[in-house]
Design a protein around this motif. Structure first.
Motif, PDB file in Angstrom:
ATOM      1  N   LEU A  98       0.725  -1.236  -0.348  1.00  0.00           N
ATOM      2  CA  LEU A  98      -0.002   0.055   0.040  1.00  0.00           C
ATOM      3  C   LEU A  98       0.841   1.468   0.417  1.00  0.00           C
ATOM      4  O   LEU A  98       2.023   1.882   1.307  1.00  0.00           O
ATOM      5  N   VAL A  99       0.639   2.102  -1.021  1.00  0.00           N
ATOM      6  CA  VAL A  99       1.806   3.144  -1.199  1.00  0.00           C
ATOM      7  C   VAL A  99       0.933   4.580  -1.619  1.00  0.00           C
ATOM      8  O   VAL A  99       0.041   4.608  -2.749  1.00  0.00           O
ATOM      9  N   ASP A 100       0.126   4.944  -0.847  1.00  0.00           N
ATOM     10  CA  ASP A 100      -0.020   6.610  -0.918  1.00  0.00           C
ATOM     11  C   ASP A 100      -1.333   6.099  -1.466  1.00  0.00           C
ATOM     12  O   ASP A 100      -2.406   6.950  -2.602  1.00  0.00           O
ATOM     13  N   GLY A 101      -1.796   5.899  -0.435  1.00  0.00           N
ATOM     14  CA  GLY A 101      -3.648   4.891  -0.634  1.00  0.00           C
ATOM     15  C   GLY A 101      -3.653   3.859  -2.224  1.00  0.00           C
ATOM     16  O   GLY A 101      -4.246   4.117  -2.307  1.00  0.00           O
ATOM     17  N   VAL A 102      -2.329   4.112  -2.430  1.00  0.00           N
ATOM     18  CA  VAL A 102      -3.435   2.926  -3.539  1.00  0.00           C
ATOM     19  C   VAL A 102      -2.425   1.612  -3.555  1.00  0.00           C
ATOM     20  O   VAL A 102      -1.553   1.795  -2.903  1.00  0.00           O
ATOM     21  N   VAL A 103      -2.963   0.598  -3.220  1.00  0.00           N
ATOM     22  CA  VAL A 103      -2.860  -0.692  -3.292  1.00  0.00           C
ATOM     23  C   VAL A 103      -2.402  -1.696  -4.219  1.00  0.00           C
ATOM     24  O   VAL A 103      -3.105  -1.968  -5.164  1.00  0.00           O
ATOM     25  N   ARG A 104      -0.903  -2.078  -4.885  1.00  0.00           N
ATOM     26  CA  ARG A 104       0.242  -2.715  -5.440  1.00  0.00           C
ATOM     27  C   ARG A 104      -0.026  -4.216  -5.418  1.00  0.00           C
ATOM     28  O   ARG A 104       0.446  -4.230  -4.489  1.00  0.00           O
ATOM     29  N   VAL A 105      -1.049  -4.410  -6.174  1.00  0.00           N
ATOM     30  CA  VAL A 105      -0.176  -6.073  -6.685  1.00  0.00           C
ATOM     31  C   VAL A 105       0.139  -6.965  -7.872  1.00  0.00           C
ATOM     32  O   VAL A 105       0.552  -5.996  -9.290  1.00  0.00           O
ATOM     33  N   ARG A 106       1.405  -6.922  -7.455  1.00  0.00           N
ATOM     34  CA  ARG A 106       2.492  -7.417  -8.575  1.00  0.00           C
ATOM     35  C   ARG A 106       1.944  -9.032  -8.842  1.00  0.00           C
ATOM     36  O   ARG A 106       1.642  -9.789  -8.086  1.00  0.00           O
ATOM     37  N   LEU A 107       1.645  -9.295 -10.032  1.00  0.00           N
ATOM     38  CA  LEU A 107       1.495 -10.562 -10.463  1.00  0.00           C
ATOM     39  C   LEU A 107       2.604 -11.068 -11.523  1.00  0.00           C
ATOM     40  O   LEU A 107       3.325 -10.620 -12.263  1.00  0.00           O
ATOM     41  N   GLY A 108       2.009 -12.571 -12.085  1.00  0.00           N
ATOM     42  CA  GLY A 108       3.042 -12.963 -12.693  1.00  0.00           C
ATOM     43  C   GLY A 108       2.255 -13.494 -14.348  1.00  0.00           C
ATOM     44  O   GLY A 108       2.215 -14.542 -14.870  1.00  0.00           O
ATOM     45  N   THR A 109       1.601 -12.087 -14.441  1.00  0.00           N
ATOM     46  CA  THR A 109       1.112 -12.184 -16.111  1.00  0.00           C
ATOM     47  C   THR A 109       1.675 -10.524 -16.315  1.00  0.00           C
ATOM     48  O   THR A 109       2.150  -9.851 -15.781  1.00  0.00           O
ATOM     49  N   ASP A 110       1.402 -10.835 -17.971  1.00  0.00           N
ATOM     50  CA  ASP A 110       1.563  -8.840 -17.722  1.00  0.00           C
ATOM     51  C   ASP A 110       0.328  -8.001 -18.052  1.00  0.00           C
ATOM     52  O   ASP A 110       0.404  -7.153 -18.100  1.00  0.00           O
ATOM     53  N   ALA A 111      -0.654  -8.427 -17.570  1.00  0.00           N
ATOM     54  CA  ALA A 111      -2.059  -7.693 -17.798  1.00  0.00           C
ATOM     55  C   ALA A 111      -1.235  -6.001 -16.336  1.00  0.00           C
ATOM     56  O   ALA A 111      -0.687  -6.513 -15.425  1.00  0.00           O
ATOM     57  N   ARG A 112      -1.983  -4.843 -17.081  1.00  0.00           N
ATOM     58  CA  ARG A 112      -1.631  -4.386 -15.913  1.00  0.00           C
ATOM     59  C   ARG A 112      -2.566  -3.133 -16.579  1.00  0.00           C
ATOM     60  O   ARG A 112      -3.131  -2.816 -17.564  1.00  0.00           O
ATOM     61  N   PHE A 113      -3.414  -3.022 -15.227  1.00  0.00           N
ATOM     62  CA  PHE A 113      -4.107  -1.232 -14.642  1.00  0.00           C
ATOM     63  C   PHE A 113      -4.452  -0.980 -13.402  1.00  0.00           C
ATOM     64  O   PHE A 113      -3.647  -1.515 -12.874  1.00  0.00           O
ATOM     65  N   ARG A 114      -5.210   0.393 -13.556  1.00  0.00           N
ATOM     66  CA  ARG A 114      -5.545   1.069 -11.906  1.00  0.00           C
ATOM     67  C   ARG A 114      -6.228   0.913 -12.652  1.00  0.00           C
ATOM     68  O   ARG A 114      -6.839   1.876 -13.096  1.00  0.00           O
ATOM     69  N   ARG A 115      -7.260   1.078 -11.627  1.00  0.00           N
ATOM     70  CA  ARG A 115      -8.424   1.452 -11.483  1.00  0.00           C
ATOM     71  C   ARG A 115      -8.772   1.705  -9.748  1.00  0.00           C
ATOM     72  O   ARG A 115      -8.479   1.377  -8.804  1.00  0.00           O
ATOM     73  N   PRO A 116      -9.728   2.763  -9.602  1.00  0.00           N
ATOM     74  CA  PRO A 116     -10.455   3.291  -8.031  1.00  0.00           C
ATOM     75  C   PRO A 116     -11.393   1.893  -7.292  1.00  0.00           C
ATOM     76  O   PRO A 116     -11.899   1.128  -8.282  1.00  0.00           O
ATOM     77  N   THR A 117     -11.355   1.857  -6.023  1.00  0.00           N
ATOM     78  CA  THR A 117     -12.315   1.041  -5.903  1.00  0.00           C
ATOM     79  C   THR A 117     -13.626   1.804  -4.981  1.00  0.00           C
ATOM     80  O   THR A 117     -13.886   1.159  -4.304  1.00  0.00           O
ATOM     81  N   THR A 118     -13.958   3.226  -5.573  1.00  0.00           N
ATOM     82  CA  THR A 118     -15.089   3.817  -5.298  1.00  0.00           C
ATOM     83  C   THR A 118     -16.569   2.768  -5.678  1.00  0.00           C
ATOM     84  O   THR A 118     -16.133   2.521  -6.399  1.00  0.00           O
ATOM     85  N   GLY A 119     -17.184   3.441  -4.333  1.00  0.00           N
ATOM     86  CA  GLY A 119     -19.095   2.466  -4.046  1.00  0.00           C
ATOM     87  C   GLY A 119     -18.951   0.839  -4.463  1.00  0.00           C
ATOM     88  O   GLY A 119     -19.771   0.364  -4.402  1.00  0.00           O
ATOM     89  N   GLU A 120     -17.243   0.198  -4.367  1.00  0.00           N
ATOM     90  CA  GLU A 120     -17.071  -1.441  -4.813  1.00  0.00           C
ATOM     91  C   GLU A 120     -16.297  -1.515  -3.737  1.00  0.00           C
ATOM     92  O   GLU A 120     -16.353  -2.819  -3.078  1.00  0.00           O
ATOM     93  N   GLY A 121     -15.192  -0.795  -2.925  1.00  0.00           N
ATOM     94  CA  GLY A 121     -14.799  -1.459  -1.737  1.00  0.00           C
ATOM     95  C   GLY A 121     -13.067  -2.124  -2.387  1.00  0.00           C
ATOM     96  O   GLY A 121     -13.749  -2.653  -3.674  1.00  0.00           O
ATOM     97  N   LEU A 122     -12.506  -2.883  -1.623  1.00  0.00           N
ATOM     98  CA  LEU A 122     -11.130  -3.705  -1.989  1.00  0.00           C
ATOM     99  C   LEU A 122     -12.214  -5.087  -1.190  1.00  0.00           C
ATOM    100  O   LEU A 122     -11.074  -4.892   0.798  1.00  0.00           O
ATOM    101  N   THR A 123     -11.874  -6.384  -1.532  1.00  0.00           N
ATOM    102  CA  THR A 123     -12.525  -7.390  -1.105  1.00  0.00           C
ATOM    103  C   THR A 123     -10.749  -8.305  -0.761  1.00  0.00           C
ATOM    104  O   THR A 123      -9.782  -8.774  -1.623  1.00  0.00           O
ATOM    105  N   LEU A 124     -10.323  -8.161   0.428  1.00  0.00           N
ATOM    106  CA  LEU A 124      -9.316  -8.962   0.754  1.00  0.00           C
ATOM    107  C   LEU A 124      -9.763 -10.832   1.285  1.00  0.00           C
ATOM    108  O   LEU A 124     -10.337 -11.137   2.206  1.00  0.00           O
ATOM    109  N   VAL A 125      -9.502 -11.920   0.391  1.00  0.00           N
ATOM    110  CA  VAL A 125      -9.351 -12.671   0.622  1.00  0.00           C
ATOM    111  C   VAL A 125      -8.577 -14.165   1.161  1.00  0.00           C
ATOM    112  O   VAL A 125      -7.727 -14.320  -0.079  1.00  0.00           O
ATOM    113  N   PRO A 126      -8.324 -14.571   2.642  1.00  0.00           N
ATOM    114  CA  PRO A 126      -7.414 -15.256   2.689  1.00  0.00           C
ATOM    115  C   PRO A 126      -7.671 -17.094   1.597  1.00  0.00           C
ATOM    116  O   PRO A 126      -8.793 -17.122   2.059  1.00  0.00           O
ATOM    117  N   THR A 127      -7.241 -17.295   1.320  1.00  0.00           N
ATOM    118  CA  THR A 127      -6.962 -18.778   1.046  1.00  0.00           C
ATOM    119  C   THR A 127      -5.881 -19.996   1.350  1.00  0.00           C
ATOM    120  O   THR A 127      -4.621 -19.677   1.172  1.00  0.00           O
TER     121      THR A 127
END
Length: 340
Positions: A186-215
């Motif tokens: 979490l850096v300056d209000g932005v949650v950054r998730v690095r993945l093993g794929t080429d996908a890249r995008f940035r989007r707000p969570t306003t109105g939906e929130g961010l769900t954290l799911v343990p597995t």
């Protein structure tokens, strides 16, 4: 869908770094789906080998070709089978009902994303028929290989959620995110998730929130690769290494002397309801041995039983409670372990 290449970065903008914009939830269907990875490559999940061994006979009767087709060689899974849950108490019945009614074009798109070259034979055919076969296979898999063990799995997942809440209270939201995985920050209000794929995008969570799911079935962290999906981060839960260890329980020595160590241990454990299969897994003994002791305790009026779905749950009766409480007060501090 977890992808194993390099270079991907997904960023979720939290609304003012508000903790209320972040919630935790547990998805039984996500656990069911991600566990299919152990079918394809059990060596990558050595902690779950005891469970695979205990469910080997039950798995032999499943629709294995179809279940294996729901993953690929790099262990991706269809996004619609790892849905965003809305509560730590999400029910598998509700999630399986959604699988049974998934919009067919969405299902086909997700299956082709996992198998972009050609669909495996079990996933070909009329989409409605494929949808029904997938739902049936997953429901049978749950009933035979997951339901008996789910209380224990859920306990580990819910304990993780409690721990994360304590980290937030003590050290703040940023520390909690840093503790999830080395892929998440979490850096300056932005949650950054690095993945093993080429996908890249940035989007707000306003109105939906961010769900954290343990597995229990991932070792890092992952998120949906499409910005159209609700904001979700799945991460490896704490305590997985102890999941399948036997749980010897200490019973008061006076109780063990009265009814024997195995039955004393079961009476101690059954302050909360449990099935014989669950008890066998928790205590590291055979189901037949547990059943023998449970019948004797029930016949003596020390346990009650009730059917719950496909399982019979056992619980101490009032007489059992009184016996445990009575000998517990006067018993020795040294106990007897259960059962042999």
């Amino acid at each position: 869908m977890e992808r194993q290449r390099t270079g991907g970065l997904i960023e979720y903008e939290l609304a003012g770094m508000d903790v209320a914009d972040v919630r935790f939830a547990v998805s039984p269907l996500t656990e069911l789906t991600l566990s299919l990875r152990t079918f394809r490559d059990p060596g990558r999940y050595p902690v779950h080998l005891p469970w695979l061994q205990r469910t080997e006979q039950a798995r032999s009767a499943l629709d294995l070709p179809l279940l294996r087709a729901l993953t690929n060689s790099v262990l991706w899974t269809p996004d619609y089978l790892t849905p965003r849950p809305y509560s730590p108490l999400t029910r598998i019945g509700d999630e399986l009902a959604a699988v049974e009614n998934i919009h067919l074009p969405r299902m086909v798109d997700d299956l082709r994303a996992v198998h972009p070259d050609v669909l495996p034979a079990p996933l070909r055919g009329a989409p409605g028929t494929v949808r029904e076969r997938i739902a049936t296979a997953l429901r049978t898999y749950w009933d035979t290989c997951f339901e008996p063990w789910w209380p224990r799995m859920r306990a580990v997942l819910q304990a993780d959620v409690v721990h994360r809440g304590q980290v937030i209270s003590a050290y703040g939201t940023a520390a909690m995110f840093a503790d999830l995985s080395d892929r998440v920050r979490l850096v300056d209000g932005v949650v950054r998730v690095r993945l093993g794929t080429d996908a890249r995008f940035r989007r707000p969570t306003t109105g939906e929130g961010l769900t954290l799911v343990p597995t229990l079935f991932t070792r890092g962290a992952t998120a949906p690769i499409s910005p159209e999906e609700p904001p979700v981060v799945m991460y490896g839960a704490r305590g997985v290494g102890t999941l399948w260890q036997a749980e010897p329980r200490r019973a008061p020595a006076a109780l063990a002397g009265l009814v024997g160590a195995p039955r004393a241990g079961l009476l101690t454990v059954l302050a909360a309801p449990a099935s014989s299969t669950e008890l066998a897994g928790r205590l590291g003994v055979t189901t037949s041995a547990v059943n023998q002791h449970l019948r004797a305790l029930r016949d003596a009026g020390l346990l009650t039983s009730a059917r719950h779905g496909r399982s019979v749950l056992y619980l101490r009766s009032e007489l059992g409670d009184a016996l445990v409480a009575g000998v517990g007060v006067g018993g020795s501090a040294d106990g007897a372990s259960t059962p042999a």
